[in-house]
Motif scaffolding. Structure first.
Motif, PDB file in Angstrom:
ATOM      1  N   LEU A 110     -38.901 -24.319 -19.165  1.00  0.00           N
ATOM      2  CA  LEU A 110     -39.430 -23.216 -18.362  1.00  0.00           C
ATOM      3  C   LEU A 110     -38.528 -22.932 -17.160  1.00  0.00           C
ATOM      4  O   LEU A 110     -38.303 -21.770 -16.803  1.00  0.00           O
ATOM      5  CB  LEU A 110     -40.845 -23.534 -17.882  1.00  0.00           C
ATOM      6  N   ARG A 111     -38.022 -23.975 -16.538  1.00  0.00           N
ATOM      7  CA  ARG A 111     -37.106 -23.798 -15.404  1.00  0.00           C
ATOM      8  C   ARG A 111     -35.880 -23.012 -15.842  1.00  0.00           C
ATOM      9  O   ARG A 111     -35.407 -22.113 -15.133  1.00  0.00           O
ATOM     10  CB  ARG A 111     -36.702 -25.165 -14.850  1.00  0.00           C
ATOM     11  N   ARG A 112     -35.357 -23.330 -17.004  1.00  0.00           N
ATOM     12  CA  ARG A 112     -34.187 -22.631 -17.527  1.00  0.00           C
ATOM     13  C   ARG A 112     -34.485 -21.136 -17.708  1.00  0.00           C
ATOM     14  O   ARG A 112     -33.697 -20.273 -17.315  1.00  0.00           O
ATOM     15  CB  ARG A 112     -33.798 -23.258 -18.865  1.00  0.00           C
ATOM     16  N   THR A 113     -35.653 -20.855 -18.279  1.00  0.00           N
ATOM     17  CA  THR A 113     -36.070 -19.465 -18.458  1.00  0.00           C
ATOM     18  C   THR A 113     -36.214 -18.764 -17.109  1.00  0.00           C
ATOM     19  O   THR A 113     -35.783 -17.620 -16.931  1.00  0.00           O
ATOM     20  CB  THR A 113     -37.407 -19.408 -19.224  1.00  0.00           C
ATOM     21  N   PHE A 114     -36.829 -19.450 -16.161  1.00  0.00           N
ATOM     22  CA  PHE A 114     -37.044 -18.908 -14.816  1.00  0.00           C
ATOM     23  C   PHE A 114     -35.708 -18.529 -14.177  1.00  0.00           C
ATOM     24  O   PHE A 114     -35.573 -17.440 -13.596  1.00  0.00           O
ATOM     25  CB  PHE A 114     -37.775 -19.970 -13.991  1.00  0.00           C
ATOM     26  N   ILE A 115     -34.736 -19.403 -14.277  1.00  0.00           N
ATOM     27  CA  ILE A 115     -33.421 -19.137 -13.695  1.00  0.00           C
ATOM     28  C   ILE A 115     -32.779 -17.922 -14.343  1.00  0.00           C
ATOM     29  O   ILE A 115     -32.233 -17.040 -13.664  1.00  0.00           O
ATOM     30  CB  ILE A 115     -32.508 -20.370 -13.848  1.00  0.00           C
ATOM     31  N   GLN A 116     -32.866 -17.833 -15.658  1.00  0.00           N
ATOM     32  CA  GLN A 116     -32.230 -16.729 -16.364  1.00  0.00           C
ATOM     33  C   GLN A 116     -32.968 -15.407 -16.190  1.00  0.00           C
ATOM     34  O   GLN A 116     -32.368 -14.342 -16.296  1.00  0.00           O
ATOM     35  CB  GLN A 116     -32.084 -17.080 -17.844  1.00  0.00           C
ATOM     36  N   GLN A 117     -34.269 -15.472 -15.896  1.00  0.00           N
ATOM     37  CA  GLN A 117     -35.026 -14.257 -15.631  1.00  0.00           C
ATOM     38  C   GLN A 117     -34.785 -13.731 -14.213  1.00  0.00           C
ATOM     39  O   GLN A 117     -34.680 -12.520 -14.008  1.00  0.00           O
ATOM     40  CB  GLN A 117     -36.528 -14.513 -15.821  1.00  0.00           C
ATOM     41  N   ALA A 118     -34.723 -14.634 -13.246  1.00  0.00           N
ATOM     42  CA  ALA A 118     -34.678 -14.204 -11.847  1.00  0.00           C
ATOM     43  C   ALA A 118     -33.320 -14.407 -11.183  1.00  0.00           C
ATOM     44  O   ALA A 118     -32.997 -13.708 -10.219  1.00  0.00           O
ATOM     45  CB  ALA A 118     -35.747 -14.946 -11.048  1.00  0.00           C
ATOM     46  N   GLY A 119     -32.536 -15.352 -11.657  1.00  0.00           N
ATOM     47  CA  GLY A 119     -31.271 -15.661 -11.006  1.00  0.00           C
ATOM     48  C   GLY A 119     -30.159 -14.700 -11.390  1.00  0.00           C
ATOM     49  O   GLY A 119     -30.368 -13.709 -12.092  1.00  0.00           O
ATOM     50  N   ARG A 120     -28.980 -14.996 -10.914  1.00  0.00           N
ATOM     51  CA  ARG A 120     -27.798 -14.211 -11.256  1.00  0.00           C
ATOM     52  C   ARG A 120     -26.680 -15.162 -11.641  1.00  0.00           C
ATOM     53  O   ARG A 120     -26.700 -16.347 -11.271  1.00  0.00           O
ATOM     54  CB  ARG A 120     -27.361 -13.349 -10.068  1.00  0.00           C
ATOM     55  N   GLN A 121     -25.721 -14.650 -12.368  1.00  0.00           N
ATOM     56  CA  GLN A 121     -24.585 -15.483 -12.746  1.00  0.00           C
ATOM     57  C   GLN A 121     -23.453 -15.345 -11.742  1.00  0.00           C
ATOM     58  O   GLN A 121     -23.140 -14.248 -11.265  1.00  0.00           O
ATOM     59  CB  GLN A 121     -24.092 -15.105 -14.144  1.00  0.00           C
ATOM     60  N   HIS A 122     -22.862 -16.472 -11.436  1.00  0.00           N
ATOM     61  CA  HIS A 122     -21.652 -16.518 -10.628  1.00  0.00           C
ATOM     62  C   HIS A 122     -20.492 -15.971 -11.463  1.00  0.00           C
ATOM     63  O   HIS A 122     -20.596 -15.877 -12.687  1.00  0.00           O
ATOM     64  CB  HIS A 122     -21.403 -17.982 -10.230  1.00  0.00           C
ATOM     65  N   ALA A 123     -19.404 -15.611 -10.828  1.00  0.00           N
ATOM     66  CA  ALA A 123     -18.233 -15.123 -11.555  1.00  0.00           C
ATOM     67  C   ALA A 123     -17.735 -16.130 -12.583  1.00  0.00           C
ATOM     68  O   ALA A 123     -17.142 -15.755 -13.602  1.00  0.00           O
ATOM     69  CB  ALA A 123     -17.116 -14.786 -10.569  1.00  0.00           C
ATOM     70  N   SER A 124     -18.011 -17.411 -12.352  1.00  0.00           N
ATOM     71  CA  SER A 124     -17.607 -18.463 -13.297  1.00  0.00           C
ATOM     72  C   SER A 124     -18.549 -18.554 -14.491  1.00  0.00           C
ATOM     73  O   SER A 124     -18.340 -19.376 -15.376  1.00  0.00           O
ATOM     74  CB  SER A 124     -17.581 -19.813 -12.573  1.00  0.00           C
ATOM     75  N   ARG A 125     -19.625 -17.741 -14.491  1.00  0.00           N
ATOM     76  CA  ARG A 125     -20.642 -17.660 -15.539  1.00  0.00           C
ATOM     77  C   ARG A 125     -21.737 -18.698 -15.417  1.00  0.00           C
ATOM     78  O   ARG A 125     -22.674 -18.729 -16.215  1.00  0.00           O
ATOM     79  CB  ARG A 125     -20.050 -17.717 -16.970  1.00  0.00           C
ATOM     80  N   LEU A 126     -21.662 -19.574 -14.429  1.00  0.00           N
ATOM     81  CA  LEU A 126     -22.762 -20.510 -14.186  1.00  0.00           C
ATOM     82  C   LEU A 126     -23.920 -19.734 -13.561  1.00  0.00           C
ATOM     83  O   LEU A 126     -23.718 -18.907 -12.666  1.00  0.00           O
ATOM     84  CB  LEU A 126     -22.305 -21.621 -13.247  1.00  0.00           C
ATOM     85  N   TRP A 127     -25.130 -19.983 -14.036  1.00  0.00           N
ATOM     86  CA  TRP A 127     -26.301 -19.324 -13.472  1.00  0.00           C
ATOM     87  C   TRP A 127     -26.628 -19.925 -12.109  1.00  0.00           C
ATOM     88  O   TRP A 127     -26.412 -21.127 -11.881  1.00  0.00           O
ATOM     89  CB  TRP A 127     -27.508 -19.470 -14.400  1.00  0.00           C
ATOM     90  N   CYS A 128     -27.158 -19.095 -11.215  1.00  0.00           N
ATOM     91  CA  CYS A 128     -27.509 -19.535  -9.865  1.00  0.00           C
ATOM     92  C   CYS A 128     -29.022 -19.504  -9.686  1.00  0.00           C
ATOM     93  O   CYS A 128     -29.668 -18.497 -10.014  1.00  0.00           O
ATOM     94  CB  CYS A 128     -26.850 -18.632  -8.826  1.00  0.00           C
ATOM     95  N   TYR A 129     -29.570 -20.600  -9.173  1.00  0.00           N
ATOM     96  CA  TYR A 129     -31.017 -20.671  -8.963  1.00  0.00           C
ATOM     97  C   TYR A 129     -31.429 -19.552  -8.018  1.00  0.00           C
ATOM     98  O   TYR A 129     -30.805 -19.334  -6.985  1.00  0.00           O
ATOM     99  CB  TYR A 129     -31.413 -22.031  -8.385  1.00  0.00           C
ATOM    100  N   PRO A 130     -32.509 -18.817  -8.346  1.00  0.00           N
ATOM    101  CA  PRO A 130     -32.870 -17.630  -7.567  1.00  0.00           C
ATOM    102  C   PRO A 130     -33.438 -17.933  -6.190  1.00  0.00           C
ATOM    103  O   PRO A 130     -33.917 -19.026  -5.911  1.00  0.00           O
ATOM    104  CB  PRO A 130     -33.926 -16.949  -8.447  1.00  0.00           C
ATOM    105  N   GLU A 131     -33.405 -16.919  -5.343  1.00  0.00           N
ATOM    106  CA  GLU A 131     -34.091 -16.925  -4.057  1.00  0.00           C
ATOM    107  C   GLU A 131     -35.431 -16.218  -4.211  1.00  0.00           C
ATOM    108  O   GLU A 131     -35.725 -15.605  -5.242  1.00  0.00           O
ATOM    109  CB  GLU A 131     -33.259 -16.190  -3.010  1.00  0.00           C
ATOM    110  N   ALA A 132     -36.216 -16.251  -3.134  1.00  0.00           N
ATOM    111  CA  ALA A 132     -37.529 -15.608  -3.165  1.00  0.00           C
ATOM    112  C   ALA A 132     -37.422 -14.120  -3.497  1.00  0.00           C
ATOM    113  O   ALA A 132     -38.217 -13.585  -4.289  1.00  0.00           O
ATOM    114  CB  ALA A 132     -38.234 -15.797  -1.825  1.00  0.00           C
TER     115      ALA A 132
END
Length: 295
Positions: free
Chosen positions: A144-166
Motif C-alpha cells: 500500500l505504501r508503494r501505491t501511495f507513493i506512486q499515486q501522490a509522489g513524483r519522480q526525481h530526474a533519476s527516476r527514483l520515486w519521491c515520498y509525497p508531501e501533504a
C-alpha cells in the motif's frame, strides 16, 4: 548542482540495522539500498530530492540531489532528514545503562548493543506510514505504501520515486486510493491529515513539542493512540513513546516472560512504564528481540 556533506557516526554504529530498515520494499520504489549505501527519494517544498548516503567507518558521506542548486532552507531540511534516516536522533547509551541487569531486557540489550531507531525522513512520512500500516500485516502495508507513493509522489530526474508531501496527497481524490486496495476509512484518514497539514490547521514540524503534537493528532478523526505514538517515534524522535497497543510489542513481552498468552493492554502499559523515560528504546529492543533466539 548537488550539495555534499559528511555526518559523523558514533562508535560501533550498526549500519546494517539502518540499511535493513530502508530495504523493506523489495521493489525499491523510493529507496535503493546496497551493502553500504542508501538512496532515498522525498519531496521537500515541492522539489523532488534524492538523498544519497555512503556509510563509512566513521562518517556518512551524503549528497543532496535536487536537480539544481541546493539553497540554505532546502539544505537544512535535507540535513534534518539525513539525521532521521540514519537513526541519529536517540542515543541508545542512557537506556543501555538504565537496563543493565534488568530481568526482562538486560540480556536482550547485551546481545544487541547500540541498537538505533531509524526515523522517517519527515513527520508527514511517519504519520502517513503509521496510518497505512494500521491493523494490517507488514507485506500488505509495504504494498500500500508503494501505491501511495506512486499515486501522490513524483519522480526525481533519476527516476527514483519521491515520498509525497501533504500538498501532493491533498490533491488526490478518494477513488485514487480506494480503487487500489485502500480501505475507505484508511483513505479518508490519509486525505484528512494531508488537507489539514496542507492548510496549516495541523502542524507537523519536527521541532514541535511532542506532547502538544500528540494532543493535536488525537483530535483528528481516524487517529488513535497507537498511530500517535508511532508517529512520535518515527517522526519526532521522541524518547518516551509507550507502544503498549502494538501487537508485536505484546508478542515480544509474552515471549520474554515465558507466558501462555500476550499481556493485555493494561499489563503491557505497566510493564513498559518501568522503562520511562526511555520507553522508545524499550520498544525498539522488544521488536528486535523477536528476531533473536529465545532464552
Amino acid at each position: 548542482m548537488a550539495a555534499t556533506l559528511a555526518i559523523p557516526l558514533p562508535a560501533a554504529y550498526r549500519s546494517e540495522d539502518v540499511l535493513d530498515f530502508h530495504r523493506r520494499d523489495s521493489e525499491s520504489v523510493a529507496e535503493q539500498v546496497s551493502a553500504t549505501s542508501l538512496r532515498k527519494g522525498v519531496m521537500f517544498d515541492g522539489v523532488p530530492v534524492v538523498l544519497e548516503v555512503q556509510i563509512g567507518s566513521q562518517a556518512a558521506r551524503c549528497r543532496i540531489d535536487a536537480g539544481g542548486k541546493v539553497g540554505k532552507r532546502l539544505g537544512a531540511v535535507a540535513h534534518d532528514a539525513l539525521l532521521n534516516i540514519l537513526g541519529l536522533r536517540i542515543d541508545p547509551a542512557p537506556f543501555m545503562q538504565a537496563v543493565r541487569g534488568d530481568a526482562l531486557l538486560g540480556a536482550v540489550v547485551q546481545r544487541i548493543p547500540g541498537l538505533r531507531i531509524v526515523q522517517s525522513a519527515t513527520v508527514f512520512e511517519a504519520l502517513t506510514w503509521a496510518i497505512i500500516g494500521q491493523q494490517i500485516n507488514l507485506p500488505f502495508a509495504i504494498a500500500l505504501r508503494r501505491t501511495f507513493i506512486q499515486q501522490a509522489g513524483r519522480q526525481h530526474a533519476s527516476r527514483l520515486w519521491c515520498y509525497p508531501e501533504a500538498a501532493d496527497v491533498a490533491r488526490l481524490d478518494l477513488d485514487a486510493l480506494t480503487s487500489r486496495k485502500f480501505s475507505r476509512a484508511k483513505a479518508e484518514t490519509l486525505l484528512r491529515v494531508a488537507r489539514l497539514a496542507d492548510s496549516g490547521e495541523l502542524s507537523l514540524a519536527r521541532d514541535d513539542d511532542p506532547v502538544r503534537a500528540a494532543h493535536a493528532l488525537l483530535e483528528v478523526k481516524g487517529i488513535g493512540p497507537w498511530t500517535v505514538n508511532y508517529t512520535l517515534l518515527r517522526g519526532y524522535g521522541y524518547a518516551d513513546c509507550s507502544l503498549h497497543g502494538d501487537v508485536a510489542i505484546r508478542t515480544a513481552l509474552q515471549r520474554l516472560l515465558g507466558a501462555d498468552s500476550k499481556p493485555d493492554l493494561a499489563r503491557t502499559e505497566a510493564l513498559l512504564a518501568r522503562y520511562a523515560p526511555h520507553r522508545t528504546m524499550a520498544a525498539a529492543y522488544l521488536w528486535a528481540s523477536l528476531n533473536q533466539p529465545a532464552g
